[in-house]
Design a protein around this motif. Sequence first.
Motif, PDB file in Angstrom:
ATOM      1  N   GLY A 128       0.953  -1.081   0.134  1.00  0.00           N
ATOM      2  CA  GLY A 128      -0.318  -0.369   0.050  1.00  0.00           C
ATOM      3  C   GLY A 128       0.888   1.398  -0.554  1.00  0.00           C
ATOM      4  N   ASP A 129       2.153   0.890  -0.502  1.00  0.00           N
ATOM      5  CA  ASP A 129       2.752   2.390  -0.553  1.00  0.00           C
ATOM      6  C   ASP A 129       3.221   3.009  -2.029  1.00  0.00           C
ATOM      7  N   TRP A 130       1.864   3.298  -2.000  1.00  0.00           N
ATOM      8  CA  TRP A 130       1.692   4.118  -3.666  1.00  0.00           C
ATOM      9  C   TRP A 130       2.830   4.591  -4.385  1.00  0.00           C
ATOM     10  N   GLN A 131       3.458   5.676  -3.199  1.00  0.00           N
ATOM     11  CA  GLN A 131       4.924   6.560  -3.548  1.00  0.00           C
ATOM     12  C   GLN A 131       6.018   5.660  -3.879  1.00  0.00           C
ATOM     13  N   GLN A 132       6.514   4.194  -3.408  1.00  0.00           N
ATOM     14  CA  GLN A 132       7.791   3.669  -3.610  1.00  0.00           C
ATOM     15  C   GLN A 132       7.359   3.368  -4.895  1.00  0.00           C
ATOM     16  N   ALA A 133       6.024   2.885  -4.691  1.00  0.00           N
ATOM     17  CA  ALA A 133       5.634   2.041  -5.978  1.00  0.00           C
ATOM     18  C   ALA A 133       5.728   2.821  -7.254  1.00  0.00           C
ATOM     19  N   LEU A 134       4.884   3.559  -7.208  1.00  0.00           N
ATOM     20  CA  LEU A 134       5.330   4.094  -8.577  1.00  0.00           C
ATOM     21  C   LEU A 134       7.090   4.763  -9.405  1.00  0.00           C
ATOM     22  N   ASN A 135       7.283   5.179  -7.566  1.00  0.00           N
ATOM     23  CA  ASN A 135       8.988   5.970  -7.946  1.00  0.00           C
ATOM     24  C   ASN A 135      10.143   4.245  -8.557  1.00  0.00           C
ATOM     25  N   ASN A 136       9.574   3.314  -7.900  1.00  0.00           N
ATOM     26  CA  ASN A 136      10.313   1.875  -8.423  1.00  0.00           C
ATOM     27  C   ASN A 136       9.785   1.455 -10.336  1.00  0.00           C
ATOM     28  N   TYR A 137       8.455   2.179 -10.078  1.00  0.00           N
ATOM     29  CA  TYR A 137       8.347   1.573 -11.800  1.00  0.00           C
ATOM     30  C   TYR A 137       9.001   2.769 -12.579  1.00  0.00           C
ATOM     31  N   LEU A 138       9.338   4.122 -12.117  1.00  0.00           N
ATOM     32  CA  LEU A 138       9.394   5.071 -13.117  1.00  0.00           C
ATOM     33  C   LEU A 138      11.309   5.042 -13.305  1.00  0.00           C
ATOM     34  N   GLU A 139      11.330   4.378 -11.725  1.00  0.00           N
ATOM     35  CA  GLU A 139      12.941   4.293 -12.106  1.00  0.00           C
ATOM     36  C   GLU A 139      13.782   3.006 -13.001  1.00  0.00           C
ATOM     37  N   ALA A 140      12.184   1.907 -13.074  1.00  0.00           N
ATOM     38  CA  ALA A 140      12.315   0.547 -14.128  1.00  0.00           C
ATOM     39  C   ALA A 140      12.317   1.250 -15.781  1.00  0.00           C
ATOM     40  N   ILE A 141      11.493   1.406 -15.672  1.00  0.00           N
ATOM     41  CA  ILE A 141      10.630   2.676 -17.233  1.00  0.00           C
ATOM     42  C   ILE A 141      11.901   3.318 -17.387  1.00  0.00           C
ATOM     43  N   GLU A 142      12.232   4.143 -17.063  1.00  0.00           N
ATOM     44  CA  GLU A 142      14.523   4.559 -17.253  1.00  0.00           C
ATOM     45  C   GLU A 142      15.023   3.735 -17.895  1.00  0.00           C
ATOM     46  N   LEU A 143      15.341   2.871 -17.244  1.00  0.00           N
ATOM     47  CA  LEU A 143      15.876   1.624 -17.921  1.00  0.00           C
ATOM     48  C   LEU A 143      15.802   0.785 -19.082  1.00  0.00           C
ATOM     49  N   ASN A 144      14.283   0.588 -19.200  1.00  0.00           N
ATOM     50  CA  ASN A 144      13.307  -0.269 -20.715  1.00  0.00           C
ATOM     51  C   ASN A 144      12.377   0.466 -20.428  1.00  0.00           C
ATOM     52  N   PRO A 145      12.253   1.275 -21.246  1.00  0.00           N
ATOM     53  CA  PRO A 145      10.893   2.594 -21.982  1.00  0.00           C
ATOM     54  C   PRO A 145       9.530   1.313 -22.003  1.00  0.00           C
ATOM     55  N   GLN A 146       9.754  -0.093 -22.486  1.00  0.00           N
ATOM     56  CA  GLN A 146       9.379  -1.568 -23.077  1.00  0.00           C
ATOM     57  C   GLN A 146       8.565  -2.231 -21.683  1.00  0.00           C
ATOM     58  N   SER A 147       9.213  -2.062 -20.633  1.00  0.00           N
ATOM     59  CA  SER A 147       9.107  -1.974 -19.124  1.00  0.00           C
ATOM     60  C   SER A 147       7.835  -3.145 -19.214  1.00  0.00           C
ATOM     61  N   PRO A 148       7.675  -3.921 -18.331  1.00  0.00           N
ATOM     62  CA  PRO A 148       6.368  -4.678 -17.354  1.00  0.00           C
ATOM     63  C   PRO A 148       5.612  -2.938 -16.948  1.00  0.00           C
ATOM     64  N   ALA A 149       6.884  -2.353 -16.156  1.00  0.00           N
ATOM     65  CA  ALA A 149       6.232  -1.484 -15.307  1.00  0.00           C
ATOM     66  C   ALA A 149       5.297  -0.039 -15.967  1.00  0.00           C
ATOM     67  N   ALA A 150       5.959   0.001 -17.248  1.00  0.00           N
ATOM     68  CA  ALA A 150       4.700   1.249 -17.804  1.00  0.00           C
ATOM     69  C   ALA A 150       3.303   0.445 -17.454  1.00  0.00           C
ATOM     70  N   SER A 151       3.205  -0.778 -18.159  1.00  0.00           N
ATOM     71  CA  SER A 151       1.165  -0.598 -17.869  1.00  0.00           C
ATOM     72  C   SER A 151       1.151  -0.655 -16.495  1.00  0.00           C
ATOM     73  N   ALA A 152       2.264  -1.328 -15.455  1.00  0.00           N
ATOM     74  CA  ALA A 152       1.819  -1.696 -13.894  1.00  0.00           C
ATOM     75  C   ALA A 152       1.604   0.095 -13.921  1.00  0.00           C
ATOM     76  N   ARG A 153       2.537   1.297 -14.128  1.00  0.00           N
ATOM     77  CA  ARG A 153       2.093   2.187 -13.158  1.00  0.00           C
ATOM     78  C   ARG A 153       1.230   3.415 -13.786  1.00  0.00           C
ATOM     79  N   GLU A 154       0.560   2.680 -15.406  1.00  0.00           N
ATOM     80  CA  GLU A 154      -0.188   2.812 -15.456  1.00  0.00           C
ATOM     81  C   GLU A 154      -2.011   2.798 -14.533  1.00  0.00           C
ATOM     82  N   MET A 155      -1.882   1.408 -15.066  1.00  0.00           N
ATOM     83  CA  MET A 155      -2.811   0.854 -13.656  1.00  0.00           C
ATOM     84  C   MET A 155      -2.895   2.224 -12.395  1.00  0.00           C
TER      85      MET A 155
END
Length: 92
Positions: A50-77
Amino acid sequence: MGERLQEIRLMIGEGKAEAAIGELNALIRESGGVSDEPYYLLGNAYRKKGDWQQALNNYLEAIELNPQSPAASAREMLMSILDFRYKDMYNQ
Protein backbone atom coordinates in the motif's frame (compact mmCIF):
# COMPACT_ATOMS: atom_id res chain seq x y z
CA MET A 1 19.47 -13.86 -11.34
CA GLY A 2 16.42 -15.41 -13.06
CA GLU A 3 15.88 -18.09 -10.41
CA ARG A 4 16.27 -15.55 -7.63
CA LEU A 5 13.72 -13.26 -9.28
CA GLN A 6 11.28 -16.17 -9.56
CA GLU A 7 11.64 -16.83 -5.82
CA ILE A 8 11.02 -13.14 -5.13
CA ARG A 9 7.91 -13.18 -7.35
CA LEU A 10 6.59 -16.05 -5.24
CA MET A 11 7.33 -14.12 -2.04
CA ILE A 12 5.34 -11.14 -3.32
CA GLY A 13 2.48 -13.41 -4.34
CA GLU A 14 2.44 -14.96 -0.88
CA GLY A 15 2.19 -11.53 0.75
CA LYS A 16 5.79 -11.45 2.00
CA ALA A 17 6.38 -7.95 0.68
CA GLU A 18 8.87 -6.87 3.35
CA ALA A 19 11.10 -9.88 2.74
CA ALA A 20 10.83 -9.37 -1.02
CA ILE A 21 11.82 -5.71 -0.66
CA GLY A 22 14.93 -6.68 1.29
CA GLU A 23 15.88 -9.30 -1.30
CA LEU A 24 15.28 -6.92 -4.20
CA ASN A 25 17.29 -4.10 -2.66
CA ALA A 26 20.18 -6.52 -2.14
CA LEU A 27 19.86 -7.79 -5.71
CA ILE A 28 19.87 -4.25 -7.09
CA ARG A 29 23.00 -3.41 -5.09
CA GLU A 30 24.74 -6.59 -6.25
CA SER A 31 23.84 -6.13 -9.91
CA GLY A 32 24.51 -2.41 -10.04
CA GLY A 33 20.86 -1.60 -10.81
CA VAL A 34 21.19 -2.14 -14.55
CA SER A 35 18.09 -4.31 -15.06
CA ASP A 36 14.51 -3.04 -15.03
CA GLU A 37 12.96 -6.24 -13.66
CA PRO A 38 14.10 -5.89 -10.03
CA TYR A 39 12.71 -2.33 -9.96
CA TYR A 40 9.44 -3.53 -11.47
CA LEU A 41 9.15 -6.25 -8.82
CA LEU A 42 10.11 -3.75 -6.12
CA GLY A 43 7.25 -1.57 -7.32
CA ASN A 44 4.92 -4.56 -7.07
CA ALA A 45 6.09 -5.32 -3.53
CA TYR A 46 5.53 -1.73 -2.41
CA ARG A 47 2.12 -1.74 -4.10
CA LYS A 48 1.22 -4.87 -2.09
CA LYS A 49 2.13 -2.95 1.07
CA GLY A 50 0.00 0.00 0.00
CA ASP A 51 3.02 2.30 -0.34
CA TRP A 52 1.90 3.95 -3.57
CA GLN A 53 4.70 6.52 -3.73
CA GLN A 54 7.49 3.95 -3.47
CA ALA A 55 5.68 1.73 -5.98
CA LEU A 56 5.49 4.60 -8.48
CA ASN A 57 9.13 5.57 -7.88
CA ASN A 58 10.31 2.05 -8.63
CA TYR A 59 8.07 1.69 -11.67
CA LEU A 60 9.55 4.94 -13.02
CA GLU A 61 13.07 3.65 -12.40
CA ALA A 62 12.25 0.47 -14.34
CA ILE A 63 10.73 2.50 -17.19
CA GLU A 64 13.82 4.71 -17.34
CA LEU A 65 15.99 1.62 -17.78
CA ASN A 66 13.61 -0.01 -20.25
CA PRO A 67 10.69 1.93 -21.73
CA GLN A 68 9.12 -1.40 -22.79
CA SER A 69 9.15 -2.71 -19.20
CA PRO A 70 5.91 -4.13 -17.80
CA ALA A 71 6.34 -1.37 -15.23
CA ALA A 72 4.86 1.05 -17.78
CA SER A 73 1.47 -0.67 -17.75
CA ALA A 74 1.71 -1.27 -13.98
CA ARG A 75 2.30 2.46 -13.47
CA GLU A 76 -0.68 3.35 -15.67
CA MET A 77 -2.88 0.91 -13.76
CA LEU A 78 -1.76 2.32 -10.41
CA MET A 79 -2.32 5.90 -11.57
CA SER A 80 -5.85 4.97 -12.69
CA ILE A 81 -6.56 3.42 -9.31
CA LEU A 82 -5.23 6.44 -7.47
CA ASP A 83 -7.15 8.85 -9.70
CA PHE A 84 -10.37 6.93 -9.07
CA ARG A 85 -9.73 6.38 -5.38
CA TYR A 86 -8.82 9.94 -4.52
CA LYS A 87 -10.88 11.95 -7.02
CA ASP A 88 -13.22 13.11 -4.24
CA MET A 89 -10.27 14.73 -2.49
CA TYR A 90 -9.85 17.05 -5.47
CA ASN A 91 -13.40 18.39 -5.05
CA GLN A 92 -13.21 19.45 -1.44
